[in-house]
Scaffold this motif. Structure first.
Motif, PDB file in Angstrom:
ATOM      1  N   ALA A 120      39.618  32.071  36.874  1.00  0.00           N
ATOM      2  CA  ALA A 120      40.255  33.338  37.185  1.00  0.00           C
ATOM      3  C   ALA A 120      39.187  34.432  37.248  1.00  0.00           C
ATOM      4  O   ALA A 120      38.000  34.144  37.391  1.00  0.00           O
ATOM      5  N   GLY A 121      39.586  35.682  37.137  1.00  0.00           N
ATOM      6  CA  GLY A 121      38.650  36.767  37.384  1.00  0.00           C
ATOM      7  C   GLY A 121      37.670  37.060  36.277  1.00  0.00           C
ATOM      8  O   GLY A 121      36.515  37.424  36.526  1.00  0.00           O
ATOM      9  N   HIS A 122      38.094  36.877  34.987  1.00  0.00           N
ATOM     10  CA  HIS A 122      37.242  37.296  33.883  1.00  0.00           C
ATOM     11  C   HIS A 122      37.196  36.294  32.734  1.00  0.00           C
ATOM     12  O   HIS A 122      36.643  36.601  31.669  1.00  0.00           O
ATOM     13  N   GLN A 123      37.783  35.109  32.914  1.00  0.00           N
ATOM     14  CA  GLN A 123      37.856  34.135  31.825  1.00  0.00           C
ATOM     15  C   GLN A 123      36.687  33.152  31.903  1.00  0.00           C
ATOM     16  O   GLN A 123      36.294  32.739  32.996  1.00  0.00           O
ATOM     17  N   TRP A 124      36.143  32.793  30.757  1.00  0.00           N
ATOM     18  CA  TRP A 124      35.073  31.795  30.745  1.00  0.00           C
ATOM     19  C   TRP A 124      35.034  31.086  29.398  1.00  0.00           C
ATOM     20  O   TRP A 124      35.490  31.604  28.378  1.00  0.00           O
TER      21      TRP A 124
ATOM     22  N   ALA B  16      47.197  30.913  36.735  1.00  0.00           N
ATOM     23  CA  ALA B  16      46.132  31.658  36.071  1.00  0.00           C
ATOM     24  C   ALA B  16      45.571  32.756  36.969  1.00  0.00           C
ATOM     25  O   ALA B  16      45.280  33.868  36.520  1.00  0.00           O
ATOM     26  N   LEU B  17      45.430  32.463  38.262  1.00  0.00           N
ATOM     27  CA  LEU B  17      44.920  33.473  39.195  1.00  0.00           C
ATOM     28  C   LEU B  17      45.901  34.626  39.343  1.00  0.00           C
ATOM     29  O   LEU B  17      45.492  35.773  39.553  1.00  0.00           O
ATOM     30  N   GLY B  18      47.190  34.316  39.236  1.00  0.00           N
ATOM     31  CA  GLY B  18      48.173  35.385  39.302  1.00  0.00           C
ATOM     32  C   GLY B  18      48.048  36.355  38.144  1.00  0.00           C
ATOM     33  O   GLY B  18      48.279  37.561  38.288  1.00  0.00           O
ATOM     34  N   ALA B  19      47.641  35.823  36.984  1.00  0.00           N
ATOM     35  CA  ALA B  19      47.494  36.668  35.795  1.00  0.00           C
ATOM     36  C   ALA B  19      46.161  37.409  35.778  1.00  0.00           C
ATOM     37  O   ALA B  19      46.055  38.496  35.193  1.00  0.00           O
ATOM     38  N   ASP B  20      45.133  36.836  36.406  1.00  0.00           N
ATOM     39  CA  ASP B  20      43.793  37.444  36.411  1.00  0.00           C
ATOM     40  C   ASP B  20      43.103  37.060  37.719  1.00  0.00           C
ATOM     41  O   ASP B  20      42.337  36.095  37.769  1.00  0.00           O
ATOM     42  N   PRO B  21      43.364  37.787  38.812  1.00  0.00           N
ATOM     43  CA  PRO B  21      42.815  37.422  40.121  1.00  0.00           C
ATOM     44  C   PRO B  21      41.291  37.467  40.152  1.00  0.00           C
ATOM     45  O   PRO B  21      40.657  38.204  39.379  1.00  0.00           O
ATOM     46  N   LEU B  22      40.715  36.672  41.039  1.00  0.00           N
ATOM     47  CA  LEU B  22      39.281  36.745  41.283  1.00  0.00           C
ATOM     48  C   LEU B  22      38.919  38.147  41.771  1.00  0.00           C
ATOM     49  O   LEU B  22      39.732  38.837  42.392  1.00  0.00           O
ATOM     50  N   VAL B  23      37.678  38.555  41.497  1.00  0.00           N
ATOM     51  CA  VAL B  23      37.213  39.897  41.857  1.00  0.00           C
ATOM     52  C   VAL B  23      36.315  39.781  43.086  1.00  0.00           C
ATOM     53  O   VAL B  23      35.241  39.173  43.032  1.00  0.00           O
TER      54      VAL B  23
ATOM     55  N   GLY C  23      33.671  40.857  36.383  1.00  0.00           N
ATOM     56  CA  GLY C  23      34.516  39.843  36.994  1.00  0.00           C
ATOM     57  C   GLY C  23      33.699  38.894  37.854  1.00  0.00           C
ATOM     58  O   GLY C  23      32.525  39.137  38.155  1.00  0.00           O
ATOM     59  N   THR C  24      34.336  37.806  38.263  1.00  0.00           N
ATOM     60  CA  THR C  24      33.675  36.825  39.113  1.00  0.00           C
ATOM     61  C   THR C  24      34.490  36.596  40.373  1.00  0.00           C
ATOM     62  O   THR C  24      35.721  36.677  40.360  1.00  0.00           O
ATOM     63  N   ALA C  25      33.796  36.321  41.473  1.00  0.00           N
ATOM     64  CA  ALA C  25      34.445  36.129  42.767  1.00  0.00           C
ATOM     65  C   ALA C  25      34.854  34.678  42.993  1.00  0.00           C
ATOM     66  O   ALA C  25      35.515  34.384  43.993  1.00  0.00           O
ATOM     67  N   GLU C  26      34.463  33.782  42.096  1.00  0.00           N
ATOM     68  CA  GLU C  26      34.676  32.350  42.309  1.00  0.00           C
ATOM     69  C   GLU C  26      34.962  31.658  40.979  1.00  0.00           C
ATOM     70  O   GLU C  26      34.698  32.216  39.907  1.00  0.00           O
ATOM     71  N   THR C  27      35.445  30.444  41.064  1.00  0.00           N
ATOM     72  CA  THR C  27      35.554  29.572  39.901  1.00  0.00           C
ATOM     73  C   THR C  27      34.357  28.631  39.928  1.00  0.00           C
ATOM     74  O   THR C  27      34.164  27.902  40.903  1.00  0.00           O
TER      75      THR C  27
END
Length: 477
Positions: free
Chosen positions: A176-180, A112-119, A154-158
């Motif tokens: 991931a970076g933008h999923q919630w 998942a992080l590969g598809a949408d990395p943390l920001v 985006g978010t820097a953390e999970t």
């Protein structure tokens, strides 16, 4: 919790309960904030503010920047003693009767992080309460407000974030970076969360009980992230399932559920513990305090219990030395917001502290709750509780019962005080009410501090005769 960059990663344990799951119809959220064994927290009240000039938030942690609304509601918070690495306000209740606790740290898997990395400069834990709680009027609105920020910046953390008002309790998770996604805790149920993505099957048609980032299903489909042929299990799609879960995370969920559902047989390392459960009995604040203060009592895994050395260190307990503060945010029914909200705050290690009730409607906090830096200070509430805990630690078998006795007697007095002040508060309004709630909360805080200071004095006195330099002298010589 994820702490600032100099201290690395750390973690918390959270609890949520709906209004029909509790004995008095309260909604309850709570969490242990775990980071470092000596890193003080303060407790403050931010006043209602209205600005004519644009307000901008900029994080000292990662540079995250956000334009803020011109009106900010009054709210309570527990920031760190220094803002050098960020605010980390963590938990509080605002003037509209909304409670928030942020965050429960978690992990997103590599796919998942590969598809949408943390920001890197996206929103993180240290900012979430500060940029959200003053601007929301319901728990549901809090989810949507923070969700919008995550989508845009985006978010820097999970992370997991807890919201409640007097009707609803919501648990929100970022991945991931933008999923919630967020799930409303059923009114008759509870949840214990421990550093894993916890939300399971999502019903995309049920927006009364589920909220989520637009395009979530499409993102998962396009990036081939769902390992199951049917359903949409958020935990399975975005979460991790490794040995750290089995030894560090799931045992805490297991023990919390064991306390509220003793008739259910489960394994501490099970990867299939349910997110939502119905307790065997109605839940009280004392039950939540017991969970957040627990360390596997009554099992071989208790670090100060009767198990062998391997068992005592096998699983990470809920309450541990690195807890900075523990809070229980109770929203009581059929009361004005200022009286309804109670922020039960235990400074330091919950197992060795006291949950002090502070009304949400207070105008200020005691001076001792705003004191305290990295080095011990005798006029700091955080350090007064930590001192007592450190003294007990030195001879836990001898002193544990003394601590328990102080906790029981003081808690009984605090509950009695709360019953009395509730009745008086209902006869007041405006500034008179605010002053009264502040006075009564300060008295409760003073009662707790005095009890711990007296305990410390008693322990120091007893320890004077426990020196290894002791020698039994024969008085006939």
């Amino acid at each position: 919790m994820i702490t600032h960059q100099t201290t690395g990663y750390s973690a918390c344990t959270s609890f949520l309960a709906g209004r029909l799951a509790t004995v008095d119809g309260s909604t309850i959220i709570g969490r242990n904030e775990d980071a470092r064994a000596a890193w003080p927290k303060h407790f403050v009240v931010h006043p209602h503010q209205e600005f004519s000039e644009p307000q901008i938030f900029k994080s000292n942690d990662n540079g995250f920047t956000l334009n803020l609304p011109s009106v900010a509601a009054k709210y309570t918070a527990t920031p760190e003693w220094t803002d050098k690495f960020g605010l980390f306000e963590e938990d509080g209740i605002n003037e509209y009767g909304v409670a928030m606790s942020a965050t429960e740290s978690a992990y997103t898997n590599s796919q998942a992080l590969g598809a949408d990395p943390l920001v890197t400069n996206g929103i993180s834990e240290e900012a979430m309460v500060t940029v959200t709680l003053p601007y929301i009027k319901t728990a549901r609105a809090g989810v949507l407000y923070l969700g919008n920020i995550i989508e845009k910046y985006g978010t820097a953390e999970t992370n997991g974030i807890l919201f409640s008002d007097n009707q609803e309790v919501w648990y929100m998770e970022t991945a991931a970076g933008h999923q919630w996604v967020a799930q409303r805790i059923p009114d008759d149920s509870y949840a214990v969360v421990a550093n894993q993505l916890a939300i399971q099957e999502i019903d995309f048609e049920d927006q009364d009980n589920f909220l989520f980032v637009p395009g979530l299903k499409e993102f998962v489909t396009q990036n081939h992230l769902n390992p199951h042929r049917n359903g949409f299990n958020f935990r399975e799609i975005f979460g991790t399932h490794d040995l750290s879960d089995a030894y560090y995370n799931t045992p805490r969920v297991w023990y919390g559920q064991k306390l509220l559902n003793p008739g259910v047989v489960q394994a501490p390392q099970s990867q299939n513990l349910p997110f939502i459960r119905k307790a065997e009995k109605l839940i009280q604040v004392s039950d939540v305090a017991q969970i957040l203060s627990s360390h596997y009592e009554g099992t071989p895994f208790d670090p100060i219990g009767i198990g062998d050395q391997r068992q005592k260190t096998q699983y990470r307990p809920i309450s541990l030395a690195k807890t900075q503060e523990s809070h229980i945010l109770q929203m009581r029914p059929n009361l004005p917001a200022a009286i309804a909200g109670i922020q039960w705050l235990a400074m330091g290690v919950a197992a060795q502290s006291l949950y002090i009730p502070f009304y949400a409607g207070i105008k200020d906090t005691p001076t001792s709750y705003k004191n305290g830096s990295e080095t011990y200070q005798p006029d700091s509430a955080y350090w007064i509780y930590k001192q007592a805990g450190v003294l007990v630690d030195s001879h836990y078998l001898e002193f544990g019962s003394l601590l328990a006795d102080v906790q029981e007697k003081t808690t009984q007095q605090l509950l009695s005080n709360l019953h009395i002040s509730d009745k008086m508060a209902l006869t007041l309004e405006g500034k008179a009410l605010e002053n009264y709630l502040t006075s009564q909360s300060n008295q409760n805080a003073a009662l707790g501090l005095q009890a711990m200071q007296q305990l410390s004095a008693q322990l120091i006195t007893k320890m004077t005769d426990m020196s290894p330099l002791n020698f039994k002298q024969d008085m006939n010589l």
